[in-house]
Design a protein around this motif. Sequence first.
Motif, PDB file in Angstrom:
ATOM      1  N   UNK A  76       0.830  -1.202   0.000  1.00  0.00           N
ATOM      2  CA  UNK A  76       0.000   0.000   0.000  1.00  0.00           C
ATOM      3  C   UNK A  76       0.865   1.253   0.000  1.00  0.00           C
ATOM      4  N   UNK A  77       1.893   1.256   0.847  1.00  0.00           N
ATOM      5  CA  UNK A  77       2.783   2.418   0.903  1.00  0.00           C
ATOM      6  C   UNK A  77       3.523   2.618  -0.423  1.00  0.00           C
ATOM      7  N   UNK A  78       3.963   1.523  -1.035  1.00  0.00           N
ATOM      8  CA  UNK A  78       4.667   1.622  -2.314  1.00  0.00           C
ATOM      9  C   UNK A  78       3.743   2.178  -3.393  1.00  0.00           C
ATOM     10  N   UNK A  79       2.500   1.690  -3.431  1.00  0.00           N
ATOM     11  CA  UNK A  79       1.541   2.189  -4.416  1.00  0.00           C
ATOM     12  C   UNK A  79       1.229   3.662  -4.154  1.00  0.00           C
ATOM     13  N   UNK A  80       1.126   4.050  -2.888  1.00  0.00           N
ATOM     14  CA  UNK A  80       0.890   5.450  -2.545  1.00  0.00           C
ATOM     15  C   UNK A  80       2.058   6.323  -3.008  1.00  0.00           C
ATOM     16  N   UNK A  81       3.269   5.829  -2.829  1.00  0.00           N
ATOM     17  CA  UNK A  81       4.460   6.544  -3.295  1.00  0.00           C
ATOM     18  C   UNK A  81       4.416   6.706  -4.817  1.00  0.00           C
ATOM     19  N   UNK A  82       4.047   5.638  -5.521  1.00  0.00           N
ATOM     20  CA  UNK A  82       3.956   5.708  -6.985  1.00  0.00           C
ATOM     21  C   UNK A  82       2.888   6.720  -7.419  1.00  0.00           C
ATOM     22  N   UNK A  83       1.778   6.755  -6.703  1.00  0.00           N
ATOM     23  CA  UNK A  83       0.708   7.713  -7.021  1.00  0.00           C
ATOM     24  C   UNK A  83       1.203   9.145  -6.850  1.00  0.00           C
ATOM     25  N   UNK A  84       1.890   9.405  -5.748  1.00  0.00           N
ATOM     26  CA  UNK A  84       2.426  10.750  -5.530  1.00  0.00           C
ATOM     27  C   UNK A  84       3.436  11.122  -6.605  1.00  0.00           C
ATOM     28  N   UNK A  85       4.268  10.161  -7.008  1.00  0.00           N
ATOM     29  CA  UNK A  85       5.217  10.430  -8.088  1.00  0.00           C
ATOM     30  C   UNK A  85       4.477  10.813  -9.369  1.00  0.00           C
ATOM     31  N   UNK A  86       3.403  10.085  -9.677  1.00  0.00           N
ATOM     32  CA  UNK A  86       2.621  10.396 -10.885  1.00  0.00           C
ATOM     33  C   UNK A  86       1.971  11.772 -10.774  1.00  0.00           C
ATOM     34  N   UNK A  87       1.430  12.081  -9.604  1.00  0.00           N
ATOM     35  CA  UNK A  87       0.772  13.377  -9.420  1.00  0.00           C
ATOM     36  C   UNK A  87       1.747  14.534  -9.615  1.00  0.00           C
TER      37      UNK A  87
END
Length: 152
Positions: A76-87
């Motif tokens: 979950x944390x890794x996916x959240x990090x990826x989302x922030x990177x995309x944003x």
Amino acid sequence: MTDHPELHELHRQYSDSQSKYVYFLLAAAGAAMGYALQKLDGLPLSWQAAPGLLAVGCWLISFFCGCKRITWTQSTMYANFALLQMQYGLHPEQPPPHLAHAAMSGVRKAIENNSNSASRYYRSQFWFLALGVAAFIAWRVLDMIRLVPDAP
């Protein structure tokens, strides 16, 4: 959250507390398994040992659930990090602007699924630990009753 540092601090404390609880339950399950296996050592396989074996099985499942909870939380944390990177447009495989919304939507769905899995394992970890305790106590009480000498 940067405008409200107290929210960030409270979230950090909550996350730390949850992590400590998960690791406490893992340690409790591991110690309980070791103790129960010591008590079962040398006993013949019989119906009288079944509650003890059930306790060990429950604690093994509790331990497994705790490990899975940690894995899903990290995902979950890794996916959240990826989302922030995309944003922020910083993802190593940044999608083109016309696909960015769909990509972020997919990552949000993954975050939700991962978080739901972590929550299920979190609850299961506790309940299997508790069930193991109940089975172990029942086993020891039944063993004490069995060992009571017959009344004259």
